[in-house]
Design an enzyme around this catalytic site. Sequence first.
Site, PDB file in Angstrom:
ATOM      1  N   CYS A   1      -4.567  -3.422   1.023  1.00  0.00           N
ATOM      2  CA  CYS A   1      -4.580  -2.076   1.595  1.00  0.00           C
ATOM      3  C   CYS A   1      -3.550  -1.960   2.726  1.00  0.00           C
ATOM      4  O   CYS A   1      -2.367  -1.989   2.446  1.00  0.00           O
ATOM      5  CB  CYS A   1      -6.003  -1.710   2.000  1.00  0.00           C
ATOM      6  SG  CYS A   1      -6.240   0.055   2.034  1.00  0.00           S
TER       7      CYS A   1
ATOM      8  N   HIS B   1      -9.882  -3.046  -1.576  1.00  0.00           N
ATOM      9  CA  HIS B   1     -10.558  -4.031  -0.719  1.00  0.00           C
ATOM     10  C   HIS B   1     -11.436  -4.991  -1.532  1.00  0.00           C
ATOM     11  O   HIS B   1     -12.643  -4.781  -1.633  1.00  0.00           O
ATOM     12  CB  HIS B   1     -11.474  -3.299   0.277  1.00  0.00           C
ATOM     13  CG  HIS B   1     -10.755  -2.604   1.377  1.00  0.00           C
ATOM     14  ND1 HIS B   1     -10.605  -3.152   2.628  1.00  0.00           N
ATOM     15  CD2 HIS B   1     -10.144  -1.407   1.430  1.00  0.00           C
ATOM     16  CE1 HIS B   1      -9.934  -2.324   3.413  1.00  0.00           C
ATOM     17  NE2 HIS B   1      -9.646  -1.246   2.704  1.00  0.00           N
TER      18      HIS B   1
ATOM     19  N   GLU C   1     -12.541  -7.769  -0.725  1.00  0.00           N
ATOM     20  CA  GLU C   1     -13.478  -8.508   0.151  1.00  0.00           C
ATOM     21  C   GLU C   1     -14.784  -7.734   0.349  1.00  0.00           C
ATOM     22  O   GLU C   1     -15.734  -8.268   0.914  1.00  0.00           O
ATOM     23  CB  GLU C   1     -12.806  -8.814   1.501  1.00  0.00           C
ATOM     24  CG  GLU C   1     -12.721  -7.668   2.493  1.00  0.00           C
ATOM     25  CD  GLU C   1     -11.664  -6.601   2.178  1.00  0.00           C
ATOM     26  OE1 GLU C   1     -11.014  -6.680   1.113  1.00  0.00           O
ATOM     27  OE2 GLU C   1     -11.522  -5.671   3.002  1.00  0.00           O
TER      28      GLU C   1
HETATM   29  N1  GLN Z   1      -4.666   4.280   5.450  1.00  0.00           N
HETATM   30  C1  GLN Z   1      -4.468   3.003   6.076  1.00  0.00           C
HETATM   31  C2  GLN Z   1      -3.032   2.831   6.532  1.00  0.00           C
HETATM   32  O1  GLN Z   1      -2.203   3.608   6.163  1.00  0.00           O
HETATM   33  C3  GLN Z   1      -4.853   1.882   5.151  1.00  0.00           C
HETATM   34  C4  GLN Z   1      -6.313   1.990   4.826  1.00  0.00           C
HETATM   35  C5  GLN Z   1      -6.978   0.689   4.552  1.00  0.00           C
HETATM   36  O2  GLN Z   1      -6.471  -0.381   4.876  1.00  0.00           O
HETATM   37  N2  GLN Z   1      -8.173   0.779   4.014  1.00  0.00           N
HETATM   38  O3  GLN Z   1      -2.725   1.927   7.257  1.00  0.00           O
END
Ligand code: GLN
Length: 191
Positions: free
Chosen positions: A78, A170, A172
Amino acid sequence: MNIGVLALQGAFREHRLMLEKCGVGAPEIRRPEELDAVAGLIIPGGESTTIGKLMVEWGLMEKVKSRAAEGMAVYGTCAGMILLAREIADSDQPRLGLMDARVRRNAFGRQRESFEADLHVKELGAGPVKAIFIRAPYIEAAGPDVSVMAAVGEHIVIARQGKLLASAFHPELTEDDRLHRYFIAMASGQA
Ligand code: GLN
């Protein structure tokens, strides 16, 4: 074997638990020299601008790049995927820029701020990966050295380039540890 988890901000505790369940050491990484004792590094989800800013301040940006050049594996989930990418659409925020890909932040739009999807990932064997997306990015363009492991429609959500792995969601936060095991195998040269 040790796989470090970058512990500046975000969901690092859950990654540590998952790695320990997989039977490897999972030290929290906050200082550059701590990277000398790990074969791989996970960059967790969280807020990519915050994590990137702290990485610059704490001298981690350059150190992660030099350890990656020496063969340390890096897995970004992410926000971590955003930090791995060479290009971030409409943003000049700090990043590692290691993966030849262009990511878009919060890319699935407001209706899909948070959602689940079943992904079929050939490298992980039978049975779908239940992926939890939270304000997730995706990869909208990738270079020739990047292999796509999963997509949602046209949007790349798992990608690998050499010893770099990125997922938009995610892993995890579920009980499915196959991506962590895959990354451990990558870090030890077995995948
Ligand atoms: N929207 C977040 C970002 O741009 C990432 C979101 C996440 O890690 N769940 O950094």
